[in-house]
Write a protein that holds these residues in place. Structure first.
Motif, PDB file in Angstrom:
ATOM      1  N   CYS A 300       0.831  -1.211   0.000  1.00 33.24           N
ATOM      2  CA  CYS A 300       0.000   0.000   0.000  1.00 33.24           C
ATOM      3  C   CYS A 300       0.867   1.262   0.000  1.00 33.24           C
ATOM      4  O   CYS A 300       1.902   1.310   0.660  1.00 33.24           O
ATOM      5  CB  CYS A 300      -0.891  -0.025   1.247  1.00 33.24           C
ATOM      6  SG  CYS A 300      -2.218   1.188   1.197  1.00 33.24           S
ATOM      7  N   ARG A 301       0.423   2.278  -0.728  1.00 37.05           N
ATOM      8  CA  ARG A 301       1.202   3.531  -0.726  1.00 37.05           C
ATOM      9  C   ARG A 301       1.164   4.150   0.662  1.00 37.05           C
ATOM     10  O   ARG A 301       0.225   3.931   1.434  1.00 37.05           O
ATOM     11  CB  ARG A 301       0.658   4.507  -1.772  1.00 37.05           C
ATOM     12  CG  ARG A 301      -0.588   5.247  -1.363  1.00 37.05           C
ATOM     13  CD  ARG A 301      -0.699   6.594  -2.088  1.00 37.05           C
ATOM     14  NE  ARG A 301      -2.069   7.083  -2.075  1.00 37.05           N
ATOM     15  CZ  ARG A 301      -2.618   7.758  -1.061  1.00 37.05           C
ATOM     16  NH1 ARG A 301      -1.938   7.993   0.046  1.00 37.05           N
ATOM     17  NH2 ARG A 301      -3.875   8.181  -1.147  1.00 37.05           N
ATOM     18  N   SER A 302       2.160   4.939   0.993  1.00 39.02           N
ATOM     19  CA  SER A 302       2.194   5.603   2.301  1.00 39.02           C
ATOM     20  C   SER A 302       0.957   6.488   2.427  1.00 39.02           C
ATOM     21  O   SER A 302       0.567   7.162   1.479  1.00 39.02           O
ATOM     22  CB  SER A 302       3.468   6.434   2.446  1.00 39.02           C
ATOM     23  OG  SER A 302       4.583   5.556   2.471  1.00 39.02           O
ATOM     24  N   GLY A 303       0.318   6.432   3.576  1.00 43.87           N
ATOM     25  CA  GLY A 303      -0.897   7.212   3.794  1.00 43.87           C
ATOM     26  C   GLY A 303      -2.152   6.547   3.255  1.00 43.87           C
ATOM     27  O   GLY A 303      -3.244   7.093   3.366  1.00 43.87           O
ATOM     28  N   GLY A 304      -2.010   5.371   2.647  1.00 38.61           N
ATOM     29  CA  GLY A 304      -3.157   4.685   2.044  1.00 38.61           C
ATOM     30  C   GLY A 304      -3.923   3.827   3.033  1.00 38.61           C
ATOM     31  O   GLY A 304      -3.629   3.805   4.235  1.00 38.61           O
ATOM     32  N   THR A 305      -4.919   3.122   2.494  1.00 38.65           N
ATOM     33  CA  THR A 305      -5.820   2.331   3.335  1.00 38.65           C
ATOM     34  C   THR A 305      -5.740   0.854   2.980  1.00 38.65           C
ATOM     35  O   THR A 305      -5.753   0.495   1.800  1.00 38.65           O
ATOM     36  CB  THR A 305      -7.275   2.813   3.130  1.00 38.65           C
ATOM     37  OG1 THR A 305      -7.357   4.182   3.538  1.00 38.65           O
ATOM     38  CG2 THR A 305      -8.260   1.984   3.952  1.00 38.65           C
ATOM     39  N   VAL A 306      -5.667   0.018   4.003  1.00 38.98           N
ATOM     40  CA  VAL A 306      -5.767  -1.431   3.811  1.00 38.98           C
ATOM     41  C   VAL A 306      -7.120  -1.859   4.367  1.00 38.98           C
ATOM     42  O   VAL A 306      -7.420  -1.634   5.541  1.00 38.98           O
ATOM     43  CB  VAL A 306      -4.625  -2.180   4.530  1.00 38.98           C
ATOM     44  CG1 VAL A 306      -4.783  -3.682   4.379  1.00 38.98           C
ATOM     45  CG2 VAL A 306      -3.271  -1.716   3.984  1.00 38.98           C
ATOM     46  N   SER A 307      -7.945  -2.435   3.511  1.00 40.46           N
ATOM     47  CA  SER A 307      -9.318  -2.787   3.868  1.00 40.46           C
ATOM     48  C   SER A 307      -9.398  -4.309   3.966  1.00 40.46           C
ATOM     49  O   SER A 307      -9.173  -5.014   2.983  1.00 40.46           O
ATOM     50  CB  SER A 307     -10.233  -2.241   2.760  1.00 40.46           C
ATOM     51  OG  SER A 307     -11.501  -2.816   2.819  1.00 40.46           O
ATOM     52  N   VAL A 308      -9.678  -4.810   5.148  1.00 39.64           N
ATOM     53  CA  VAL A 308      -9.607  -6.264   5.378  1.00 39.64           C
ATOM     54  C   VAL A 308     -11.010  -6.853   5.479  1.00 39.64           C
ATOM     55  O   VAL A 308     -11.736  -6.600   6.443  1.00 39.64           O
ATOM     56  CB  VAL A 308      -8.817  -6.585   6.668  1.00 39.64           C
ATOM     57  CG1 VAL A 308      -8.652  -8.094   6.826  1.00 39.64           C
ATOM     58  CG2 VAL A 308      -7.459  -5.893   6.663  1.00 39.64           C
TER      59      VAL A 308
END
Ligand code: ZN
Ligand code: ZN
Length: 390
Positions: A300-308
């Protein structure tokens, strides 16, 4: 009646069991017309979700005809056609009032078991272990639906079962996975897992405005489906290093958001790393194999979101918290709050914007459930989604 029962690790059997009865005023009994096998049912099949008992009726994706209602159910009548959301929710507790139906505070009679593993208990789920309520599931001829005045969605037109059945779980789950990404125009969203939930996350990311969607899997037919139905670019993780590929495809920054639609039984292309997690998983030193989750965080890019939205049961090892903290990542997760999404998604289906039936590759009788589980588990015959008819 006939029902598909969990009989131990890697064994299901269609058994003759007593028909369900109304137990509470807000119950309804539904005669099941279609029911699906979910990827998360495989975690039960494989024995990775604790607190299953021999004879438990499986299935949390089902729809059918209301044949009986309790005195507390005024919005449904005998003969209504309904799709039933997989989380059981009371509609009145603090969580339900916030729209957080999958963490309803009133629907898990075995909350104490879940609290030991998760701190607090989530909602009860049909056919999904005693820790999550011990409710008989919908892979059966009939099912008892608690809080029937809250969850079930009435289907009042002639849309066929196959177009609406998946409102019970995988369509809203994929949609919520994309929604949690807070997609902005121009965003690139990567999705791990090209099963039904991943397919719907990819389709939904597009509906929500993502410019590019990249789907990661290793099954050629599933990757093809993602290209054809979601307009996704695809990465086969057995052929390509995923982190390198994603870096290259995004000018070195990484995807703006990453959806993890794999869960606790991820495979790893590097045998040694897969073996590490497999051994710890099998010996219960870690309860989940979090390879896709780790990779989504690293990509994920820095500052991005990981949606689990992939299902996890307990604890994971070697979670890259340093990346999360130092790179300002946001992690969002949850079992889908299905009741929140059924009306708007049904509207999109009616309007012809979405036809979720494209993931259905196999239609079988309920009697064939044991063969269907084996085929689905082993991804034979390009199986993506099986619908069973009682
Ligand atoms: Zn499901
Ligand atoms: Zn509630």
């Amino acid at each position: 009646m006939k029902a598909n029962c969990w009989m131990g690790r890697n064994t299901v059997q269609v058994e003759e069991v007593p028909e369900p009865r109304i137990l509470n005023a807000r119950d309804a009994i539904v005669r099941v017309t279609s029911t699906a096998i979910c990827g998360s049912d495989l975690h039960l099949y494989d024995g990775y979700i604790p607190t299953m008992e021999r004879g438990d009726i499986l299935g949390h994706e089902f729809m059918g005809e209301v044949v009986e209602v309790g005195p507390g159910v005024s919005n449904l009548a005998v003969g209504d056609r309904v799709v039933v959301p997989f989380p059981i929710a009371c509609g009145a507790c603090n969580s339900c009032e916030l729209g957080l139906y999958s963490v309803c505070e009133n629907s898990n009679p075995n909350a104490g078991m879940a609290e030991k593993i998760m701190g607090h208990s989530p909602a009860g789920i049909f056919g999904y272990s005693h820790m999550l309520g011990g409710y008989p599931g919908g892979q059966a001829e009939y099912a008892r639906v608690p809080f029937a005045d809250v969850g079930p969605v009435k289907i009042e037109d002639d849309l066929p079962d196959e177009q609406v059945l998946l409102l019970s779980d995988v369509l809203p789950t994929g949609y919520m996975g994309a929604e949690m990404c807070d997609i902005r125009p121009g965003d690139t969203v990567a999705v791990w897992g090209a099963g039904p939930v991943g397919q719907f996350a990819a389709v939904s990311a597009r509906l929500l405005g993502a410019e590019r969607v990249i789907v990661i899997d290793r099954v050629p037919a599933r990757l093809r489906m993602a290209r054809e139905k979601a307009g996704a670019e695809t990465v086969d993780y057995e052929e390509t290093d995923v982190l390198d590929a994603l870096r290259e495809m995004t000018a070195g920054r990484g995807p703006d958001a990453c959806v993890e639609a794999v869960g606790m039984e991820a495979h790893h292309p590097t045998p040694a790393l897969h073996a590490y997690d497999r051994v710890k998983h099998a010996t219960r030193l870690e309860s989940d194999r979090p390879h896709a989750l780790r990779e989504a965080v690293m990509a994920c890019r820095s500052g991005g979101t990981v949606s689990v939205i992939g299902v996890y049961g307990g604890f994971v090892d070697k979670f890259p918290m340093g990346a999360v903290m130092n790179r300002s990542l946001t992690i969002r997760a949850g079992q889908c709050h299905v009741q929140r999404y059924t009306a708007p998604l049904l509207e999109r289906i009616r309007a012809g914007e979405l036809d979720p039936s494209f993931v259905i590759t196999h239609r079988m009788g309920l009697d064939e459930a044991p063969a269907a589980f084996e085929m689905f588990k082993n991804k034979e015959q390009d199986c993506v989604k099986v619908v069973l008819t009682p």
